[in-house]
Design a protein around this motif. Structure first.
Motif, PDB file in Angstrom:
ATOM      1  N   ASP A 334       0.836  -1.208   0.000  1.00 19.42           N
ATOM      2  CA  ASP A 334       0.000   0.000   0.000  1.00 19.42           C
ATOM      3  C   ASP A 334       0.866   1.252   0.000  1.00 19.42           C
ATOM      4  N   GLN A 335       1.966   1.175   0.731  1.00 23.57           N
ATOM      5  CA  GLN A 335       2.807   2.363   0.887  1.00 23.57           C
ATOM      6  C   GLN A 335       3.725   2.605  -0.311  1.00 23.57           C
ATOM      7  N   TYR A 336       4.332   1.535  -0.816  1.00 20.40           N
ATOM      8  CA  TYR A 336       5.378   1.715  -1.833  1.00 20.40           C
ATOM      9  C   TYR A 336       5.209   0.800  -3.047  1.00 20.40           C
ATOM     10  N   ASP A 337       3.986   0.322  -3.234  1.00 22.77           N
ATOM     11  CA  ASP A 337       3.640  -0.439  -4.431  1.00 22.77           C
ATOM     12  C   ASP A 337       4.375  -1.753  -4.622  1.00 22.77           C
ATOM     13  N   ARG A 338       4.950  -2.276  -3.605  1.00 20.87           N
ATOM     14  CA  ARG A 338       5.535  -3.602  -3.716  1.00 20.87           C
ATOM     15  C   ARG A 338       5.835  -4.117  -2.304  1.00 20.87           C
ATOM     16  N   SER A 339       6.242  -5.375  -2.245  1.00 19.10           N
ATOM     17  CA  SER A 339       6.616  -5.953  -0.957  1.00 19.10           C
ATOM     18  C   SER A 339       7.863  -5.263  -0.419  1.00 19.10           C
ATOM     19  N   GLY A 340       7.999  -5.254   0.895  1.00 19.54           N
ATOM     20  CA  GLY A 340       9.201  -4.691   1.507  1.00 19.54           C
ATOM     21  C   GLY A 340      10.320  -5.700   1.621  1.00 19.54           C
ATOM     22  N   CYS A 341      10.114  -6.881   1.054  1.00 15.10           N
ATOM     23  CA  CYS A 341      11.130  -7.941   1.119  1.00 15.10           C
ATOM     24  C   CYS A 341      11.785  -8.097  -0.247  1.00 15.10           C
ATOM     25  N   VAL A 342      13.125  -8.063  -0.273  1.00  9.98           N
ATOM     26  CA  VAL A 342      13.847  -8.177  -1.537  1.00  9.98           C
ATOM     27  C   VAL A 342      14.585  -9.510  -1.660  1.00  9.98           C
ATOM     28  N   GLY A 343      14.332 -10.402  -0.716  1.00 11.70           N
ATOM     29  CA  GLY A 343      14.868 -11.757  -0.846  1.00 11.70           C
ATOM     30  C   GLY A 343      16.326 -11.923  -0.484  1.00 11.70           C
ATOM     31  N   CYS A 344      16.887 -11.004   0.296  1.00  9.88           N
ATOM     32  CA  CYS A 344      18.317 -11.093   0.615  1.00  9.88           C
ATOM     33  C   CYS A 344      18.616 -12.184   1.632  1.00  9.88           C
ATOM     34  N   GLY A 345      17.605 -12.565   2.404  1.00 11.82           N
ATOM     35  CA  GLY A 345      17.777 -13.675   3.345  1.00 11.82           C
ATOM     36  C   GLY A 345      18.524 -13.333   4.622  1.00 11.82           C
ATOM     37  N   ARG A 346      18.899 -12.055   4.776  1.00  6.20           N
ATOM     38  CA  ARG A 346      19.694 -11.699   5.959  1.00  6.20           C
ATOM     39  C   ARG A 346      18.950 -11.987   7.261  1.00  6.20           C
TER      40      ARG A 346
END
Lengths: 370, 277
Positions: A334-346
């Motif tokens: 809703d806020q930034y048009d995509r998930s907040g997860c980029v898959g870095c796995g950290r």
């Protein structure tokens, strides 16, 4: 995007890249081994790059092991993302001096120097784009972030060695870097394919002793990136995740289950390249005549994060864990048009109890609660 | 770029002790240019900074049409407010604002209006009530409900007395704990619903107070056929930056400081009443 002609930079000429960047006025930072992890630090010499080591990552575990791979970028991201370069862990926002006439508020201008970051991964570039949306593209752009951001020259290296904890292929953010960089490299055994994406990068590139890349080299680069994508066993590609999260908001059993092991330590938010919360505090001088207003990273896992006039909105770990997941995987859209997860796995590797966000997402999606 | 986090200086013109724990600080921006340029809408808030201690979000309780001085009514509950309320006339503090979205006042002309507030929840509503009072003929019936826990928490009697005299206006007051001389209702303010006078098809409800109270009022209004889109609530969460960056005030997808603090019920609905948001 314009398809640039790939050029090849031999491994024994890589020092030229650092030197040319230095001559162009950039301070270089890049990956180096420090305190048992691969982190970004000042880089003057190729000898400082990770050599003969490889990271081993799994839920709750990160270690470096000897490795015979001759490549310098055959590792997956360590704990430190690009985030500290643009969103400082601690910075003075402004200063106030008490004078006879009253209070004088003084802005603090962020001092930066042009900085070239070598070895940026696709996941961190995706995170940077999200950081930009948050700090720069709203109605109140942040001047400290902007100054730091504008000082960066980004040299991506396509990832060929994802960790066991990586899942960027499933979020669509890697392993190939596709945007937000100036130069992009693909590492081969004997050197690098190198492409420029900006005018500043073209200038750097033209000063390097490159040769045209052969089609065999290009094919090898493509293959190793594809291989990196295929090697990822974790995935955030789960069905109806947002709907399931919304439907489970009131279901304490779900959240108690997925957060059962959580220590509320905040490690995940510290290593997450997209988490942006910060707290503001005052650091008064002993003379009581001036004070600095400081911001530093905060975490939604702290008790103070949701404090309002005498009460804590999120008073237990389950609620804090839910807040993190709901924000990261649902309301971020809703806020930034995509998930907040980029898959870095950290967050998986650096969680002291090894909570796996992909497993949590799957559990929520499948409605599987023990 | 202008530093959006940087306060300017304000001076305490007057300190008014409203109750044992409530103090109004009447502030004046010391810079002429900034003072003359300053405008706000009722329901918005400022960040007040106490030297060496920190900032807190406080709503404005004075008339938005007169910004020569700006009132902030503060309850002493924490590290910053305990000491803010101790400031005296002539003391200086930091000031930045206004921030957030206020009440939808110009948008609802012609409608009946119901204000339901609890405790210091009356603070963000005062400016809105005055806004309507000074444009009385542009709005329909006006209902003002205020509830307090204890009679001693009741402030601004003169204001309620004045509003009571406005045409087509009623004021309904309640205290959970009364005293022999408390002339109004003893009990919850929500027990006075049947005295409300409004056209259900042409009404705006605005509320601010404890969330339990706002949940009860919202439920009642929806059950009594008030359209959900006609219900507005002023929310409160931890706010540190006031510009939607620090992340503390998130309520579901919303940054309360930026998209709120006044929300339409529709916007809040998925998370409203869920503990921990």
């Amino acid at each position: 995007m314009v398809r640039h002609q790939s050029l090849f930079l031999a491994r024994n000429h890589f020092q030229c890249l650092i030197d040319v960047l230095n001559e162009a006025g950039y301070r270089c930072i890049g990956p180096t081994v420090k305190q048992g992890a691969i982190v970004y630090d000042v880089l003057d010499d190729v000898a400082q790059l990770p050599q003969g080591v490889k990271d081993r990552q799994s839920p709750g575990s990160y270690s470096l092991q000897p490795d015979a791979d001759p490549r310098w970028f055959s590792w997956a991201n360590g704990p430190q993302a690009l985030k500290p370069e643009v969103f400082s862990p601690r910075s003075v926002m402004w200063r106030v001096v008490r004078e006879e006439t009253g209070l004088v508020f003084q802005p603090v201008h962020t001092k930066t120097e042009p900085t070239a970051v070598i070895g940026v991964r696709a996941c961190d570039l995706a995170a940077l784009t999200l950081n930009d949306r948050h700090f720069l593209e709203g109605s109140y752009p942040d001047s400290d972030y902007q100054a730091r951001r504008e000082s960066l020259f980004l040299i991506a290296v396509n990832c060929t060695s994802p960790a066991e904890t990586c899942f960027c292929a499933s979020t669509g953010d890697g392993p190939r870097a596709t945007s937000a960089y100036d130069l992009v490299l693909s590492e081969l055994e004997d050197g690098f394919l190198i492409e420029a994406a900006t005018a500043a990068a073209e200038k750097i590139l033209s000063a390097l002793p490159t040769t045209p890349a052969t089609s065999a080299q290009e094919a090898a680069a493509v293959e190793s990136i594809e291989q990196a994508a295929h090697s990822q066993s974790r995935s955030m590609d789960v069905d109806n995740l947002r709907e399931k999260i919304k439907a489970s908001l009131l279901d304490d059993a779900v959240w108690n289950d997925v957060s059962e092991q959580c220590l509320s330590c905040g490690n995940c938010t510290s290593v997450c390249p997209t988490c942006f919360c910060f707290s503001e505090n005052d650091d008064g001088g002993l003379q009581l005549d001036e004070s600095e207003h400081v911001r530093q990273w905060d975490s939604c896992f702290t008790q103070g994060h949701s404090y309002i006039h005498g009460l804590t909105v999120r008073n237990n770990t389950s609620q804090r864990y839910r807040q993190w997941i709901v924000h990261k995987l649902d309301t971020w859209h809703d806020q930034y048009d995509r998930s907040g997860c980029v898959g870095c796995g950290r967050c998986i590797s650096w969680c002291p109890v090894g909570i796996d966000i992909t497993a949590v997402a799957r559990k929520i999606s499948q409605g599987k609660v023990s | 770029m202008k530093d959006l986090h940087l306060p300017c200086e304000a001076e305490v013109v007057e300190r008014i002790q409203e109750s044992a724990t409530l103090v109004t600080l009447r502030l004046r921006l010391t810079d002429d240019k900034l003072r003359n340029a300053y405008r706000f809408m009722p329901g918005q808030f400022n960040m007040l900074y106490l030297f060496g201690v920190g900032e807190v979000p406080i709503t404005m309780t004075s008339d938005p049409d007169d910004t020569a001085t700006i009132d902030h009514t503060i309850r002493s509950v924490g590290r910053v407010t305990n000491n803010l309320v101790a400031l005296q006339a002539g003391d200086r503090l930091g000031f930045r604002g206004p921030y957030g979205r206020g009440w939808p006042l110009p948008e609802i002309t012609g409608q009946d209006v119901v204000f339901v507030t609890g405790g210091l929840g009356c603070a963000p509503a005062v400016g809105a009530i005055n806004y309507i009072a000074s444009r009385r003929s542009s709005y329909g019936k006006l209902n003002i409900m205020q509830g307090v826990k204890h009679v001693n928490d009741f402030i601004w009697k003169e204001r309620y007395d004045q509003w009571r005299k406005l045409p087509d206006t009623q004021v309904l007051l309640a205290a959970d704990v009364g005293t022999p001389i408390w002339p109004w209702h003893v009990g919850l303010v929500t027990e006075l619903y049947d005295q409300l006078d409004y056209d259900v098809n042409n009404t705006t409800v605005m509320m601010c107070g404890p969330e339990g109270m706002m949940q009860a009022v919202t439920k009642y209004m929806v059950n009594n056929n008030v359209d959900e889109s006609d219900i507005w609530l002023s929310m409160e969460r931890n706010m540190q930056c006031a510009v939607g960056l620090c992340g503390h005030c998130q309520y579901g997808p919303h940054f309360v400081c930026r998209q709120g603090p006044v929300f339409n019920y529709h916007e809040l609905k998925p998370f409203f009443g869920v503990r921990g948001f």
